[in-house]
Enzyme design. Structure first.
Site, PDB file in Angstrom:
ATOM      1  N   ASP A 114       0.754  -1.341  -0.076  1.00 15.97           N
ATOM      2  CA  ASP A 114       0.014  -0.143  -0.019  1.00 15.97           C
ATOM      3  C   ASP A 114       0.674   1.329  -0.039  1.00 15.97           C
ATOM      4  O   ASP A 114       1.990   1.358   0.570  1.00 15.97           O
ATOM      5  CB  ASP A 114      -0.873   0.090   1.154  1.00 15.97           C
ATOM      6  CG  ASP A 114      -1.788  -1.111   1.250  1.00 15.97           C
ATOM      7  OD1 ASP A 114      -2.307  -1.292   0.006  1.00 15.97           O
ATOM      8  OD2 ASP A 114      -2.381  -1.712   2.299  1.00 15.97           O
ATOM      9  N   ASP A 128      -7.019  -1.340  -4.331  1.00 15.76           N
ATOM     10  CA  ASP A 128      -8.311  -1.191  -3.403  1.00 15.76           C
ATOM     11  C   ASP A 128      -9.121   0.024  -4.153  1.00 15.76           C
ATOM     12  O   ASP A 128     -10.321  -0.085  -3.608  1.00 15.76           O
ATOM     13  CB  ASP A 128      -7.299  -0.446  -2.265  1.00 15.76           C
ATOM     14  CG  ASP A 128      -6.655  -1.468  -1.510  1.00 15.76           C
ATOM     15  OD1 ASP A 128      -6.861  -2.527  -1.741  1.00 15.76           O
ATOM     16  OD2 ASP A 128      -5.782  -1.125  -0.643  1.00 15.76           O
TER      17      ASP A 128
END
Length: 153
Positions: A114, A128
């Site tokens: 991330d 995401d």
């Protein structure tokens, strides 16, 4: 075999996600944060061992199996949506591409990379974004656009 917009979207999302993650891993070290807009938006390299928001942390086998099963079930039933609402198909394709992109990380390393960090929300990635976007489109299609007579027709 026809190469429709769904396949282009799917491959494009997976490729964009994997390229941005590869750049993050190459140019940053885990935990490093680069402010792009001070106290608003940073690039922060995080290795997430769990699912969304870090839940089910370090449950790699469970997350791998669950992800693979959901992808296989979605791929199996996707042909039923061929004549369905375009918005619904776009949503499902977005979710599937995001799930596959994150599953690639999990298979390779046990973590999901991330890096988008808005400081008021957990750090996330391109996959995401498409999962959330796809869920929004599916909800919209189901509530406001879906003609149940067309699903599977």
């Amino acid at each position: 075999m026809k190469f429709g917009w769904e396949k282009i979207l799917f491959l494009g999302v997976v490729a964009l996600d994997q390229i941005t993650k590869a750049l993050t891993m190459r140019l940053m070290v885990p935990g490093e944060s680069i402010p792009l807009l001070q106290d608003v938006f940073h690039l922060t390299y995080v290795l997430n061992p769990g699912a969304a928001f870090g839940i089910l942390s370090n449950q790699r086998v469970f997350l791998l199996v669950t992800g693979a099963v959901l992808i296989l079930v979605t791929a199996y039933f996707y042909p039923l949506l061929k004549k369905s609402d375009t918005c619904l198909r776009l949503g499902v394709t977005s979710i599937l591409s995001g799930a596959v992109a994150n599953l690639i990380d999990r298979v390779q390393t046990g973590y999901v990379v991330d890096f988008f960090d808005f400081r008021i929300w957990p750090v996330f990635n391109v996959a995401d974004i498409f999962i959330v976007f796809g869920m929004g489109l599916m909800i919209y299609a189901i509530l406001f656009r879906l003609d149940s007579d067309k699903v599977g027709a």
